[in-house]
Write a protein that holds these residues in place. Structure first.
Motif, mmCIF file in Angstrom:
data_model
loop_
_atom_site.group_PDB
_atom_site.id
_atom_site.type_symbol
_atom_site.label_atom_id
_atom_site.label_comp_id
_atom_site.label_asym_id
_atom_site.label_seq_id
_atom_site.Cartn_x
_atom_site.Cartn_y
_atom_site.Cartn_z
ATOM 1 N N ARG A 215 0.822 -1.216 0.000
ATOM 2 C CA ARG A 215 0.000 0.000 0.000
ATOM 3 C C ARG A 215 0.852 1.262 0.000
ATOM 4 N N LEU A 216 2.007 1.162 0.647
ATOM 5 C CA LEU A 216 2.883 2.324 0.725
ATOM 6 C C LEU A 216 3.382 2.732 -0.655
ATOM 7 N N GLY A 217 3.391 1.790 -1.584
ATOM 8 C CA GLY A 217 3.878 2.113 -2.915
ATOM 9 C C GLY A 217 2.887 2.906 -3.753
ATOM 10 N N ALA A 218 1.642 2.967 -3.314
ATOM 11 C CA ALA A 218 0.606 3.616 -4.126
ATOM 12 C C ALA A 218 0.736 5.133 -4.104
ATOM 13 N N ARG A 219 0.133 5.758 -5.125
ATOM 14 C CA ARG A 219 0.157 7.226 -5.227
ATOM 15 C C ARG A 219 -1.217 7.791 -4.944
#
Lengths: 322, 328
Positions: free
Chosen positions: A136-140
């Motif tokens: 999830r941390l990779g999402a924008r």
């Protein structure tokens, strides 16, 4: 993406029409050769650490939509070049453009937001977070990442659901879905490599930069990683990777760039570039096709010869010292 | 010896304003260390600054809420000044800078340079700044007894300050809870694990660290205000020892947990009270006078903190699994 096998090698006039993998056919294999549709263009980039020049690249273009391998011996400056281009290090001089925009003096976070997302040689799985949270941390574009909006859940719940759905999809693709709620720290080295690659894809990057994606990955996983990298290209992403594993380089790359002592010494299609004398000299060595597991190497003559070479080297060494 | 009296005294620490003050400060430190991985070794500096901000502006004639705001703004400014040069550096540097910055605040406070404002080393008497807070009390005068606890309603160390202090603690817990389970909190935890990885994913690590430093610092300053409301502002009582007590409270309860700081503060002060009174009662007074009891209990706390970190690093509420993976 449908590739027409009969398509002729494209001229500079029609880069968009050409299938990406055939776009580089017939290109003059020399260092710094212009590509029909470059996404990353590096000019005169130099990085010095005191008296040591780690990177000194005159000109380098990376073609859009293909897999480019960056190879070279240890200390050739591959990772340093990666760090420079992704904003993790600053060059002593030089400039580069990504997708037509100048990216020199742009920090790492902004570089990533521009669509150039990297992974690391030493995997950076966020150990004390779950695999899902890593993803999830990779999402924008998550409004909940703003401190004030974070307090009001309705403002970000919908986007969170989209992100979670996408993360689950990628986890299935990378066969990590059964580890979804485990801490990332409990994953094996190879699984962490997969997680890092999957996490980088959460942001739908234009270009992924993989720093030694195969290092420390067991052979069983290698094959699936290779498949993933090729799938990225087939989806239209540009891939640039650093790798020592020649098998991987030969197997999946469309173009190979060879660095030695900070410079680009050769580039070309994988079959051709391996035969280039400059490359053999700089990197592969005369025995690059010898299988080190071959029993023939254990024959007495070979061992004697190696011992002799070692002795000569030692004598030279002592000679220098006295 | 009177065990009943000792237990009542110890139980009183559960809801004492001092416990609430340390719980607040530890919630702030938890935002720094537990969730973001910032090594703040000068939390007492934020507390002292909050106390000074509140007391000095009240003495200058500010109404309660303005003085409260001054304490918050002072902490924000302090956090910005600390963070701008240091947050770009690796974590250990922040530890060095914060411990020295907190000492600078304390030494400036006790220097004779600003005697008119800070009262130098003798500090500010509570009566000079308590009036606006006590005027807000809705309670009637008198004393109220609930169970074993009996305090004056509006005395400076009475029910009103307890109610207000714990209400503030609960509010802080709520805000921190909402924040850390949000995507914002996820970015903070990512930074705690590996800030380069978070940077590579396109987040402005510096901005997030600054936000965390400011939020935790403000909570520390509020802890400082609560701490001095029933007593007085004494710069030397809010020095390094106080920082280490806040750390003990946090690690005892469990870093990176929501209720850990509150539980930690309660256990810490109850245990401290039990240790002190029983030492006073049990140890021969000709060898261990009151002058020896204080440092001795300090030594015990130090030993206790060491044992805690060695044998139960996740604290009481922490998840053992979460601490099994040490990255660096």
């Amino acid at each position: 993406m449908s590739a027409d096998p009969t398509a002729a090698p494209s001229g500079p006039g029609s880069p968009a029409m050409a299938s990406p993998s055939t776009a580089l056919v017939g290109l003059d294999p020399r260092p710094g050769v212009p590509k029909p549709d470059p996404i990353l263009v590096v000019d005169d980039v130099e990085r010095r650490f005191g008296g040591l020049t780690a990177v000194d690249v005159e000109h380098l273009e990376v073609q859009r939509g293909v897999i480019t391998a960056l190879i070279g011996p240890n200390g050739a400056g591959k990772t340093t070049l990666f760090n420079l281009v992704t904003g993790f290090d600053r060059p002593s001089s030089g400039s580069w453009t990504f997708d037509g925009r100048s990216m020199s003096n742009v920090n790492a976070a902004k570089t990533s937001r521009a669509g150039m997302v990297r992974t690391f040689q030493l995997t950076k799985a966020l150990s004390r977070m779950t695999v899902l949270d890593n993803m999830r941390l990779g999402a924008r574009d998550q409004p909940g990442e703003n401190m004030l909006a974070a307090l009001a859940r309705p403002l970000w719940r919908r986007r969170e659901q989209e992100i979670t759905a996408k993360a689950d999809e990628l986890l299935v693709r990378f066969k990590l879905d059964h580890l979804r709620d485990e801490f990332a720290g409990s994953l094996s080295g190879g699984q962490r490599k997969l997680l890092e690659m999957a996490r980088a894809l959460m942001s739908d990057p234009v270009m992924v930069m993989l720093d030694e994606p195969m290092a420390g990955v067991n052979p069983a996983l290698t094959q699936s990683l290779l498949g993933h990298v090729q799938a990225l290209r087939d989806e239209g992403m540009t891939v640039l990777f650093v790798e020592h594993d020649m098998h991987m380089v030969r197997h999946i790359s469309d173009w190979v760039v060879v660095m030695a002592e900070g410079r680009v010494v050769a580039e070309g299609p994988p079959e051709g570039v391996m035969a280039d004398p400059a490359v053999i000299d700089a990197y592969l060595g005369a025995h690059h096709d010898t299988d080190l597991g071959d029993d023939a190497l254990l024959a007495d003559e070979v061992i004697e010869q190696l011992e002799h070479e070692a002795q000569v080297e030692e004598e030279e060494h002592h000679g220098k010292q006295s | 010896m009177d065990w009943q009296r000792m237990l009542t005294l110890a139980a009183g620490e559960l809801i004492a304003p001092q416990t609430a003050a340390f719980a607040l400060a530890a919630i702030g430190l938890n935002v720094h260390f537990g969730f973001t991985g910032l090594l703040n070794m000068g939390h007492a500096g934020f507390m002292l600054l909050g106390a000074y901000g509140f007391a000095i502006s009240t003495i200058a004639g500010a109404p309660f809420w303005l003085a409260f705001l001054v304490a918050i703004v002072a902490a924000i400014l302090f956090a910005l000044i600390l963070g701008i040069p240091t947050l770009k550096l690796r974590g250990d540097y922040l530890a060095i800078v914060t411990i020295s910055a907190a000492e600078i605040i304390r030494l400036l406070g006790r220097s004779t340079l600003f005697t008119d404002l800070t009262g130098a080393s003798s500090g500010l008497r509570g009566n000079t700044y308590k009036a606006t807070f006590q005027a807000l009390s809705p309670l009637p005068d008198g004393t109220t007894a609930i169970g074993p606890f009996e305090y004056g309603n509006n005395l400076s160390n009475g029910w009103w300050v307890r109610i207000a202090a714990w209400a503030l603690v609960l509010l802080a817990v709520l805000v921190v809870y909402l924040l850390v389970r949000s995507p914002w909190g996820r970015v903070l935890r990512g930074i705690r694990e590996d800030e380069d990885a978070v940077r590579a994913l396109g987040k402005s690590v510096y901005a997030y660290k600054m936000q965390a430093l400011v939020l935790g610092g403000v909570l520390g300053a509020l802890g400082g205000v609560v701490y001095v409301l029933p007593t007085s502002v004494q710069p030397d009582a809010m020095g390094r020892a106080m920082t280490f007590f806040v750390w003990t409270v946090l690690l005892l309860g469990g870093a990176a947990t929501i209720f850990g700081p509150i539980l930690g503060a309660m256990i810490f002060f109850v245990a401290l009270s039990v240790v002190r009174t029983s030492m006073r009662e049990l140890l021969p007074s000709d060898i261990f006078g009151p002058a020896q009891i204080e440092p001795l209990s300090g030594i015990l706390i130090g030993v206790f903190l060491m044992l805690l970190v060695i044998f139960r690093p996740q604290g009481i509420m922490g998840d053992k699994k979460e601490l099994t993976f040490h990255v660096r």
